[in-house]
Write an enzyme that holds these catalytic residues in place. Structure first.
Site, PDB file in Angstrom:
ATOM      1  N   GLU A 104       0.853  -1.161  -0.169  1.00 34.01           N
ATOM      2  CA  GLU A 104       0.092   0.133   0.121  1.00 34.01           C
ATOM      3  C   GLU A 104       0.965   1.151   0.043  1.00 34.01           C
ATOM      4  O   GLU A 104       1.511   1.589   1.046  1.00 34.01           O
ATOM      5  CB  GLU A 104      -0.986  -0.080   1.301  1.00 34.01           C
ATOM      6  CG  GLU A 104      -1.946   1.409   1.312  1.00 34.01           C
ATOM      7  CD  GLU A 104      -2.461   1.257   2.681  1.00 34.01           C
ATOM      8  OE1 GLU A 104      -2.847   2.516   3.045  1.00 34.01           O
ATOM      9  OE2 GLU A 104      -2.605   0.558   3.454  1.00 34.01           O
TER      10      GLU A 104
ATOM     11  N   ARG B 291       0.325  10.341   1.182  1.00 32.78           N
ATOM     12  CA  ARG B 291       0.726  11.108   2.270  1.00 32.78           C
ATOM     13  C   ARG B 291       1.889  12.061   1.887  1.00 32.78           C
ATOM     14  O   ARG B 291       2.237  13.108   2.240  1.00 32.78           O
ATOM     15  CB  ARG B 291       1.063  10.384   3.583  1.00 32.78           C
ATOM     16  CG  ARG B 291      -0.052   9.659   4.380  1.00 32.78           C
ATOM     17  CD  ARG B 291       0.582   9.040   5.458  1.00 32.78           C
ATOM     18  NE  ARG B 291      -0.691   8.112   5.941  1.00 32.78           N
ATOM     19  CZ  ARG B 291      -0.262   7.296   6.878  1.00 32.78           C
ATOM     20  NH1 ARG B 291       0.738   7.152   7.626  1.00 32.78           N
ATOM     21  NH2 ARG B 291      -1.228   6.417   7.455  1.00 32.78           N
TER      22      ARG B 291
ATOM     23  N   THR C 244      -4.767   6.033   1.587  1.00 28.11           N
ATOM     24  CA  THR C 244      -5.156   7.607   1.954  1.00 28.11           C
ATOM     25  C   THR C 244      -5.694   8.177   0.956  1.00 28.11           C
ATOM     26  O   THR C 244      -5.727   9.298   0.736  1.00 28.11           O
ATOM     27  CB  THR C 244      -3.764   8.350   2.257  1.00 28.11           C
ATOM     28  OG1 THR C 244      -2.788   7.589   2.982  1.00 28.11           O
ATOM     29  CG2 THR C 244      -4.274   9.373   3.374  1.00 28.11           C
TER      30      THR C 244
ATOM     31  N   LYS D 162     -11.408  -1.805   5.757  1.00 23.95           N
ATOM     32  CA  LYS D 162     -10.353  -1.332   6.757  1.00 23.95           C
ATOM     33  C   LYS D 162     -10.735  -0.749   7.988  1.00 23.95           C
ATOM     34  O   LYS D 162     -11.626   0.147   8.103  1.00 23.95           O
ATOM     35  CB  LYS D 162      -9.479  -0.217   6.083  1.00 23.95           C
ATOM     36  CG  LYS D 162      -8.168   0.425   6.906  1.00 23.95           C
ATOM     37  CD  LYS D 162      -7.398   1.379   6.035  1.00 23.95           C
ATOM     38  CE  LYS D 162      -6.562   2.319   6.929  1.00 23.95           C
ATOM     39  NZ  LYS D 162      -5.558   3.249   6.209  1.00 23.95           N
TER      40      LYS D 162
END
Length: 207
Positions: A40, A44, A68, A128
């Site tokens: 993943e 960010r 994200t 998640k």
């Protein structure tokens, strides 16, 4: 590749914050060499999508996703970069519709019963759980299991090599996510051998 196939390939999903694109390929190779194929790459940093592109090109054994994701625009950009799956920290109605419409395998983020219900309305049953430890950890996941026996989770946030085995004992946990496999200091110093060692240990955590 569908979500079930992706889950079958992983037990621990590294949450990768890539500051420099030139680190992306050696970092991905180090993880794959340690038995961790599902990666993943978070959004960010500004290097995130470029990291996805180069890993896709140069590390064919890696299964590359983008984390994200919080807007439909980021979802579109991730798909354009070659993402094989997506991950979000939370889920809004707008983002959920975009996820469903995109058909991209996805781990939508949830932390409450109401959020789980909202994602279920979109027809998705793998989620998640974030931030896992701060949001109640194992006890919260056990609580989710009663009303939502059909939902499977990838808890992320506060997971490490020490507590991951306890999460794996839960029947509704299919994988965990964590940043402990890619410590900033090891990435910055290019200590890929140590990252491979951490990946090998992580790959052996799930019973």
């Amino acid at each position: 590749m569908n979500l079930d196939q992706i889950i079958a390939e992983t037990s621990v999903m590294p949450v990768m914050v890539v500051d420099r694109v030139e680190d992306a390929v050696p970092l991905a190779r180090a993880l794959v060499d340690g038995g961790i194929r599902v990666l993943e790459i978070t959004l960010r940093t500004a290097a995130g999508l470029d990291a996805v592109r180069v890993i896709k090109q140069e590390v064919p054994d890696a299964i590359v996703g983008v984390g994200t994701i919080s807007t439909p625009e980021q979802l579109d950009a991730s798909i354009a970069a070659g993402a094989q799956f997506g991950v979000s920290p939370g889920t809004t109605p707008t983002l959920l519709k975009a996820i469903v419409d995109s058909k991209l395998p996805f781990f939508p983020g949830v932390a409450t019963m109401s959020e789980i219900m909202q994602v279920l309305e979109g027809g998705l049953t793998v989620m998640k759980f974030f931030p896992a430890v701060a949001a109640g950890g194992i006890k919260m996941l056990e609580s989710f299991g009663g009303p939502f026996p059909q939902v499977r989770f990838c808890p992320t946030g506060g997971i490490n090599a020490q507590n991951a085995p306890d999460f794996f004992k839960l029947p509704n946990v299919v994988a965990v996510g964590g940043s402990w496999l890619t410590p900033k200091n090891l990435v910055a110093s290019g200590n890929w051998a140590e990252i491979t060692r951490l990946a090998r240990e992580a790959a052996a955590l799930k019973p």
